[in-house]
Design a protein around this motif. Sequence first.
Motif, PDB file in Angstrom:
ATOM      1  N   THR A   1       0.954   6.885   6.165  1.00 55.28           N
ATOM      2  CA  THR A   1       0.451   5.603   5.652  1.00 55.28           C
ATOM      3  C   THR A   1       1.009   4.889   6.130  1.00 55.28           C
ATOM      4  OG1 THR A   1      -0.095   6.703   3.640  1.00 55.28           O
ATOM      5  CG2 THR A   1      -0.023   4.493   3.344  1.00 55.28           C
TER       6      THR A   1
ATOM      7  N   LYS B   1       5.341  20.996  -1.619  1.00 53.70           N
ATOM      8  CA  LYS B   1       5.047  20.038  -2.535  1.00 53.70           C
ATOM      9  C   LYS B   1       5.950  19.000  -1.977  1.00 53.70           C
ATOM     10  CE  LYS B   1       1.188  21.182  -4.412  1.00 53.70           C
ATOM     11  NZ  LYS B   1       2.222  22.466  -5.455  1.00 53.70           N
TER      12      LYS B   1
ATOM     13  N   ALA C   1       0.928  -0.774  -0.036  1.00 55.82           N
ATOM     14  CA  ALA C   1      -0.201  -0.100  -0.015  1.00 55.82           C
ATOM     15  C   ALA C   1       0.860   1.430  -0.072  1.00 55.82           C
ATOM     16  CB  ALA C   1      -0.901  -0.048   1.275  1.00 55.82           C
ATOM     17  N   ILE C   2       1.926   1.192  -0.320  1.00 57.93           N
ATOM     18  CA  ILE C   2       2.906   2.298   0.564  1.00 57.93           C
ATOM     19  C   ILE C   2       3.798   2.949  -0.957  1.00 57.93           C
ATOM     20  CG2 ILE C   2       4.951   2.589   1.267  1.00 57.93           C
ATOM     21  CD1 ILE C   2       4.994   1.127   3.963  1.00 57.93           C
TER      22      ILE C   2
ATOM     23  N   PHE D   1      -1.026   9.602  -4.154  1.00 49.91           N
ATOM     24  CA  PHE D   1      -0.391  11.822  -3.390  1.00 49.91           C
ATOM     25  C   PHE D   1       0.256  12.233  -4.711  1.00 49.91           C
ATOM     26  CE2 PHE D   1      -0.157   8.939   0.987  1.00 49.91           C
ATOM     27  CZ  PHE D   1      -1.379   9.307   0.920  1.00 49.91           C
ATOM     28  N   CYS D   2       1.341  11.296  -5.230  1.00 48.77           N
ATOM     29  CA  CYS D   2       2.515  12.259  -6.225  1.00 48.77           C
ATOM     30  C   CYS D   2       1.412  12.978  -7.605  1.00 48.77           C
ATOM     31  CB  CYS D   2       3.028  11.256  -7.192  1.00 48.77           C
ATOM     32  SG  CYS D   2       4.388  10.919  -6.300  1.00 48.77           S
TER      33      CYS D   2
ATOM     34  N   ILE E   1       2.248   6.051  -2.340  1.00 47.63           N
ATOM     35  CA  ILE E   1       3.193   7.262  -3.915  1.00 47.63           C
ATOM     36  C   ILE E   1       2.434   7.404  -4.726  1.00 47.63           C
ATOM     37  CG2 ILE E   1       5.596   7.235  -4.384  1.00 47.63           C
ATOM     38  CD1 ILE E   1       6.438   6.078  -1.567  1.00 47.63           C
TER      39      ILE E   1
ATOM     40  N   VAL F   1       4.052  15.161   0.436  1.00 42.67           N
ATOM     41  CA  VAL F   1       3.505  14.202  -0.047  1.00 42.67           C
ATOM     42  C   VAL F   1       4.625  13.006   1.232  1.00 42.67           C
ATOM     43  CG1 VAL F   1       4.629  12.550  -1.911  1.00 42.67           C
ATOM     44  CG2 VAL F   1       3.153  15.057  -2.778  1.00 42.67           C
TER      45      VAL F   1
ATOM     46  N   LEU G   1      -2.342  13.247  -6.574  1.00 45.03           N
ATOM     47  CA  LEU G   1      -3.023  14.490  -6.225  1.00 45.03           C
ATOM     48  C   LEU G   1      -2.332  15.843  -6.386  1.00 45.03           C
ATOM     49  CD1 LEU G   1      -4.590  13.219  -3.289  1.00 45.03           C
ATOM     50  CD2 LEU G   1      -5.975  13.356  -5.505  1.00 45.03           C
ATOM     51  N   ALA G   2      -0.869  15.316  -5.730  1.00 41.98           N
ATOM     52  CA  ALA G   2      -0.360  16.875  -6.326  1.00 41.98           C
ATOM     53  C   ALA G   2      -0.140  17.359  -7.698  1.00 41.98           C
ATOM     54  CB  ALA G   2       1.617  16.565  -5.439  1.00 41.98           C
TER      55      ALA G   2
ATOM     56  N   VAL H   1       2.978  10.232   2.954  1.00 40.47           N
ATOM     57  CA  VAL H   1       3.372   8.777   3.132  1.00 40.47           C
ATOM     58  C   VAL H   1       4.241   8.508   4.202  1.00 40.47           C
ATOM     59  CG1 VAL H   1       5.308   7.213   1.781  1.00 40.47           C
ATOM     60  CG2 VAL H   1       3.753   8.971   0.308  1.00 40.47           C
TER      61      VAL H   1
ATOM     62  N   LEU I   1      -0.182   1.761   8.577  1.00 41.28           N
ATOM     63  CA  LEU I   1      -0.101   0.526   7.925  1.00 41.28           C
ATOM     64  C   LEU I   1       0.682  -0.236   9.239  1.00 41.28           C
ATOM     65  CD1 LEU I   1       1.021   0.464   4.028  1.00 41.28           C
ATOM     66  CD2 LEU I   1      -1.193   0.110   4.928  1.00 41.28           C
TER      67      LEU I   1
END
Lengths: 658, 337
Positions: free
Chosen positions: B95, B84, A363-364, A371-372, A368, B88, A374-375, B92, B99
């Motif tokens: 997250t 940014k 999931a990591i 998120f990238c 990433i 991010v 979205l950014a 991460v 987890l």
Amino acid sequence: MSSADLTSERDLPPEREASAKGDIAPGRDGPRDTGMDDASLHRWLARTWRTPAGIIGALSSVDHKVIARRYLITAFLFLCLGGLNAVAMRIQLSGPQRGLIGPDLYNQLFTMHGVTMMFLFAVPIVQATGIYLVPLMVGTRNIAFPRLNAFSYWVYVSGGLFAWVSFALSMAPDVGWFAYVPLSGPEYGPGKRADVWAQMITYTEVSSLAVAVATIVTVFKQRAPGMSLDKIPLYVWSLLVTSFVVVFAMPAVMITSTFLILDRLVGTHIFNPAEGGDALLFQHLFWFFGHPEVYIIFLPATGMVSAIIPAFARRPVFGHLGLVLSLIAVGFLSFGLWVHHMFATGLPKLGASVFTASSMMIAIPNGIQIFCWLATLWDGRPVIRTPLLFVLGFFFIFVIGGLTGVMLASVPLDLQVHDTYFVVAHFHYVLIGGAVFPLLGAAYFWFPKITGRMMSERLGRWHFWLALIGFNAAFFPMHIVGLWGMPRRVYTYPAELGWGNINLFISAGAVLFFLSFVLFAFNLVHSVLKGAPAGDNPWDAGTLEWATSSPPPSYNFARIPVVTNVEPLWAEREPLPVATGLRVDARELIISTVAEAHPDIREKSATPSIWPLLAAIAVGGTFLYSIFTPWAIVWGAAPIAVTLIGWFWPKGDPEDEE
Amino acid sequence: MKRFASIALATAIALFLHGCAGWQSALDPKGPAASELAWLIWFFTGLCAVVWVLVMIGLAAPLMMQSRERLEPLVLDAGADNRKLRVVMTAVGLTAVILVGLTLLSFFANRTLAAIGSDAALTIRVTGHQWWWEVRYEDATPSRILTTANEIHIPAGEPVRLLLTSTDVIHSFWVPSLSGKLDLIPGRMNVLDIKADKPGVYRGQCAEFCGAQHANMGTFIIAEPRAKFDAWWRDQLQPASAPMSDEAKAGKDLFLKRPCVMCHKIGGTPAGGTVAPDLTHVASRQTLAAGTLTMSRGNLAAWIADPQGVKPGSHMPVVDLSGDELNVIVAYLEGLK
């Protein structure tokens, strides 16, 4: 660059041409594109790269775009068939104890649905999109191994026919697309149904492997001058990683299905516990392929998202390097979590827990990526058109699928939801949200490049909303009914359990979702016939495929572009610099170095040939025959040998034929 | 009169079943394992919902600033994205933390589940068949070993150890309101500990696709107070009750002459088949054909007359019986309480 036989009108000093010329060029030299005027260049290239006329000529085509178009259309037809299966199942399940479809047909239906969607739609369509786009995006004239590419299509389409004809004859596999032994074994799977499954799987995966190999070589060796590894578009990266996953995962399922056919046809006992075999071995082998399979479908879709978002957010994607590394990480990790499909088999608890951790870990990199993207949107001023709408739908749906995936990764939690409708909901959120929505966005995005016309924006919006609502109505309630105890793969259920109304709702949603595809098909046909002319770059996107005309000519690029940036069309804004020096009377490609993409040598691409089709027929016939007798391998070897000899028969230097 | 009674019984069971909608639900736990899992399900769901909402907010915000115009693409220089990047990387990092937390939670839940049956006194061997469950109560005294089918009686409030295996294909034992599922695999033995907090009837169903009648492979866990459970066991150990009426006597004779005996066992008679459910006390069960039909004279007759109509593809063959023959056999079986 020392051995280069090419000059870039911008990059290479002109005096190098003279010194380099003749260093590597084999045989007789022909006319080159250096200094040739545009009109005669187009005339020469069109003659050199054309597909021969007539039916035989069409069947001999090795043009990656021709093959890819066939692939795309075929895969779309299989999608419709698989969708019809689903609708039939949903009608049967719309109420308790409906008698429309009995267990025999129902079990064939869900098996064919799974087999069709996974092996005949999802994997082929992402690979076909790659076959079309990768050569254009890396700036070359054809895919590597064009005849192998043609062969892969014929294998794929005959494998699909093989499965669907068996369905029409009521001898389709009925053991689920996973075909666990002993249910599919010789003792409990009588008839030829499981044999059809086994041989069809092995056979169609041959085509996936062929495409994967061709893609890897195209990306590594045929990139335009200057497209070093850090300048490869993310979509191409995603196909590259996917192809590696295919190369390592597909053999696992081919071994599984081959072991199964050996048990069934030759009487081995590989999976027979009574003779020291092991039923769980099948599951380990199958899921060692089956989990990466999800990423084989999903990774190219992330590449599509990475292509669509920058084009509409009007800025390069945020975190290009991070996204590339995430792709590679996902590719690796996808092999480390197959056991989470097997938590309920009673594996040792510690071992299972390790797979909880590894399943959570994937999931990591996926996070990433999210998120990238979205950014990227945050920084841009998004222009909302249909392709971007589908990408937004992808976020909406896929994130739910990803999060329920985290739930399934937990061993104890999985024991409640495994093999229930919760799981059905989860993987449809992942596969439809994660792959089909990006694919639909990609269809609207690249349709102008393929056909030269735009798709209807208005129909596209209707399609999007119908699909989004239909999809969620069909699949969201499945989470709930799964938690209420409804197992999957049941053709009926008792009324007392109270699942009737929710299933009726699900079925209505499924019909709505299916109708959205009818609308899409209408939009496709309508736009091919009456769509507005697109022009070379209708979205003003930045990557190389938009640098050539729409649809691209048989030779892709009149002059091979030189790349200085990930989005060369945005960086340059004036005509791109080009590399010249290729012969125009032979199918020459630039072969470049792996890391820096320095032009290395000129190499000839294969000419059209009917032999790949004949070879596919020979191989297909052998596989078909082999569901009846092992002797098929012996008798089939002869025609396969003949076709391969025909295929590879040396014809002298193609230059002499021109 | 008897017929009336059986209809009344069937109606009562139907009403009882109706009142229990949701009784196969993981969200309606009736035992410690299912409770632990339900808590886990709700926690994961809640956390995932929060994450999803946050991502959707992150997605919606830039769309507020959308443009209808085609804009010149922005070509960035390296280093413009540093702020940014921090955002991010924070996301991460969060997250990863979430987890790790969820992984630990799973480990601890696993331990809790493993502890439930550590002191189980009762062991029941459940064997999966296409498409029914063989249930064997183990005991140190061989004469107390009991074999029955499809319904599992357990003492309420006590942990029970289930030994799971299969004789044909892979099945999966799943009673959601008591515990998660575990597979029955030929050549292997899996151990599942269950415990029902209170007396009651809990439905379960095979969860691994096992062929034509996978959908109709139900089971019932009947949790009873200890005394009632012991009494039930005692009763079940008795040989089959002798037929009372002439009709039932004729039924018994016919049963023993017909192919029924090839597959079914009836304790205390020469019928000794083992490939199909033991019928010694068949009429004491609530359902027929692994949860497919409620137990009644009419359903017994329907099942014997046309098993392929009730469960298409099932291994129960159609035995050619006249109407009278069917009647007497049903009369006999109906008396096997």
